[in-house]
Design a protein around this motif. Structure first.
Motif, PDB file in Angstrom:
ATOM      1  N   THR A  37       0.828  -1.206   0.000  1.00  0.00           N
ATOM      2  CA  THR A  37       0.000   0.000   0.000  1.00  0.00           C
ATOM      3  C   THR A  37       0.860   1.254   0.000  1.00  0.00           C
ATOM      4  OG1 THR A  37      -1.720  -1.204   1.207  1.00  0.00           O
ATOM      5  CG2 THR A  37      -1.865   1.198   1.191  1.00  0.00           C
ATOM      6  N   ILE A  38       1.889   1.262   0.834  1.00  0.00           N
ATOM      7  CA  ILE A  38       2.781   2.429   0.898  1.00  0.00           C
ATOM      8  C   ILE A  38       3.494   2.627  -0.435  1.00  0.00           C
ATOM      9  CG2 ILE A  38       4.864   3.359   1.984  1.00  0.00           C
ATOM     10  CD1 ILE A  38       3.938   1.922   4.582  1.00  0.00           C
ATOM     11  N   ASN A  39       4.012   1.558  -1.004  1.00  0.00           N
ATOM     12  CA  ASN A  39       4.719   1.680  -2.277  1.00  0.00           C
ATOM     13  C   ASN A  39       3.799   2.125  -3.404  1.00  0.00           C
ATOM     14  OD1 ASN A  39       7.369   1.110  -1.508  1.00  0.00           O
ATOM     15  ND2 ASN A  39       7.102  -1.099  -1.723  1.00  0.00           N
ATOM     16  N   ALA A  40       2.522   1.742  -3.338  1.00  0.00           N
ATOM     17  CA  ALA A  40       1.577   2.168  -4.375  1.00  0.00           C
ATOM     18  C   ALA A  40       1.348   3.679  -4.322  1.00  0.00           C
ATOM     19  CB  ALA A  40       0.254   1.427  -4.212  1.00  0.00           C
ATOM     20  N   VAL A  41       1.330   4.243  -3.134  1.00  0.00           N
ATOM     21  CA  VAL A  41       1.187   5.691  -2.989  1.00  0.00           C
ATOM     22  C   VAL A  41       2.500   6.393  -3.340  1.00  0.00           C
ATOM     23  CG1 VAL A  41       0.775   7.555  -1.316  1.00  0.00           C
ATOM     24  CG2 VAL A  41      -0.654   5.503  -1.288  1.00  0.00           C
ATOM     25  N   GLY A  42       3.622   5.779  -2.971  1.00  0.00           N
ATOM     26  CA  GLY A  42       4.924   6.339  -3.285  1.00  0.00           C
ATOM     27  C   GLY A  42       5.286   7.594  -2.531  1.00  0.00           C
ATOM     28  N   PRO A  43       5.109   7.624  -1.207  1.00  0.00           N
ATOM     29  CA  PRO A  43       5.433   8.855  -0.474  1.00  0.00           C
ATOM     30  C   PRO A  43       6.937   9.095  -0.388  1.00  0.00           C
ATOM     31  CG  PRO A  43       4.897   7.101   1.059  1.00  0.00           C
ATOM     32  CD  PRO A  43       4.619   6.566  -0.312  1.00  0.00           C
ATOM     33  N   ASP A  44       7.289  10.371  -0.275  1.00  0.00           N
ATOM     34  CA  ASP A  44       8.666  10.736   0.052  1.00  0.00           C
ATOM     35  C   ASP A  44       8.927  10.519   1.529  1.00  0.00           C
ATOM     36  OD1 ASP A  44      10.104  12.349  -2.366  1.00  0.00           O
ATOM     37  OD2 ASP A  44       7.922  12.568  -2.439  1.00  0.00           O
ATOM     38  N   VAL A  45       7.899  10.715   2.338  1.00  0.00           N
ATOM     39  CA  VAL A  45       8.013  10.501   3.774  1.00  0.00           C
ATOM     40  C   VAL A  45       6.642  10.086   4.293  1.00  0.00           C
ATOM     41  CG1 VAL A  45       7.595  12.971   4.267  1.00  0.00           C
ATOM     42  CG2 VAL A  45       8.713  11.530   5.984  1.00  0.00           C
ATOM     43  N   ILE A  46       6.633   9.147   5.239  1.00  0.00           N
ATOM     44  CA  ILE A  46       5.381   8.716   5.851  1.00  0.00           C
ATOM     45  C   ILE A  46       5.550   8.706   7.362  1.00  0.00           C
ATOM     46  CG2 ILE A  46       5.994   6.257   5.556  1.00  0.00           C
ATOM     47  CD1 ILE A  46       2.939   5.722   5.324  1.00  0.00           C
ATOM     48  N   CYS A  47       4.572   9.279   8.048  1.00  0.00           N
ATOM     49  CA  CYS A  47       4.511   9.257   9.504  1.00  0.00           C
ATOM     50  C   CYS A  47       3.662   8.055   9.915  1.00  0.00           C
ATOM     51  CB  CYS A  47       3.899  10.544  10.026  1.00  0.00           C
ATOM     52  SG  CYS A  47       4.846  12.032   9.620  1.00  0.00           S
ATOM     53  N   ILE A  48       4.165   7.282  10.855  1.00  0.00           N
ATOM     54  CA  ILE A  48       3.511   6.026  11.230  1.00  0.00           C
ATOM     55  C   ILE A  48       3.210   6.046  12.720  1.00  0.00           C
ATOM     56  CG2 ILE A  48       3.754   3.522  11.332  1.00  0.00           C
ATOM     57  CD1 ILE A  48       5.549   3.686   8.916  1.00  0.00           C
TER      58      ILE A  48
END
Length: 312
Positions: A37-48
């Motif tokens: 899911t994260i790779n599909a969005v392709g964020p530069d940065v993600i807060c978890i």
């Protein structure tokens, strides 16, 4: 285009423990779902939010297969839950926000009569080196997970002894969330004016709707005209909740009600660059207070919320 995301991944603990999944197989399936899911969005940065420690964070970073190799994790609460940041870009500075800073609310009691002096779940401040996108560029990213609406009772009881205590328990939860929100805002006030050229992102699970006082106070002073500079600009953040598509403007379904409690805030330079936002709600299912029944859930009970920014 720069993409920032936030996601409460719901108790990403190692298998076998009280808070983790019942088997390694379930854990691996969840990691595969999260990373895909994260790779599909392709964020530069993600807060978890709701990381169960350094090992689950390392496993998630590994599952992303090198697409986001930089990370930082905060201090745990009493249950071992932490917040973290995962980034494509190097993290050159990191700070833990735990103790309430001077100027915050310091006279808020807990159910046992003790005054609160620290956040239940520490926040994390990071500075990213994004010079790959342009010479000298930096970005400050803060992630937090504020107190939930679940009531608190003396001695860590999960139930009230009478209706007066029930009311107080709900009040304790609300005042704790307010105190934590004020602590985050006061921390922002400390350094935002001193570095007006460093854009800021604040993202996480704030456990309340956009117009709730505990959420709205995080934005800083009101802005009547974003296109007109004024003295409040060095302090301001803008919640991107109103940029979400109306049919997807929620991040959790609790007891049948859609709620937007996960937020992305940006400073004025990022807002003026042009932004859009969305929430991945298609896989969400409704939840109740039954936490134990979700031990082996693969899909988190919160949606990933993200923003795309025309920056730098």
């Amino acid at each position: 285009m720069f993409t920032v995301a936030t996601w409460n991944v719901e108790n990403l603990f190692l298998p076998g423990g009280a808070a983790g999944p019942s088997s390694d197989e379930v854990y691996r399936v969840k990691l595969a779902y999260l990373s895909a899911t994260i790779n599909a969005v392709g964020p530069d940065v993600i807060c978890i939010q709701e990381l169960g420690g350094e090992e689950p964070l390392a496993d998630l970073v590994a599952a992303l297969r090198g697409r986001m190799s930089h990370s930082a994790i905060g201090r745990p609460d009493d249950r071992g839950i932490r917040v973290g940041v995962v980034s494509r870009h190097p993290i050159v500075e990191r700070y833990d926000w735990v103790d309430f800073p001077e100027g915050a609310l310091t006279d808020v009691p807990d159910p046992d009569g003790n005054l609160l002096r620290a956040m239940g779940r520490g926040a994390v401040e990071t500075v990213l080196d994004v010079s790959a996108l342009g010479p000298g560029n930096r970005l400050r990213v803060v992630t937090a997970h504020l107190k939930s609406k679940l009531p608190n009772f003396p001695g860590e009881r999960s139930f009230p002894l009478d209706e007066d205590e029930r009311a107080r328990g709900i009040g304790y939860a609300l005042t704790r969330r307010a105190a934590e929100a004020v602590a985050v805002r006061v921390q922002l006030n400390r350094w935002m004016p001193g570095e007006p050229d460093v854009p800021v992102v604040l993202a996480g699970d704030f456990n309340d709707e956009p117009r709730a006082v505990t959420t709205a106070l995080l934005t800083g002073p009101d802005d009547t005209n974003v296109n007109r500079p004024d003295l409040g600009d060095p302090y301001r953040l803008y919640n991107l909740a109103d940029r979400l598509p109306p049919t997807r403007a929620f991040s959790r379904i609790y007891q049948g009600r859609r709620e937007l409690i996960d937020h992305v805030f940006v400073s004025r330079p990022l807002l003026l660059a042009g932004v859009s936002a969305d929430a991945l709600v298609d896989d969400l299912i409704g939840i109740t207070e039954d936490v134990a029944g979700r031990r082996d859930a693969v899909v988190p009970d919160h949606a990933l919320v993200y923003a795309r920014i025309n920056w730098p």
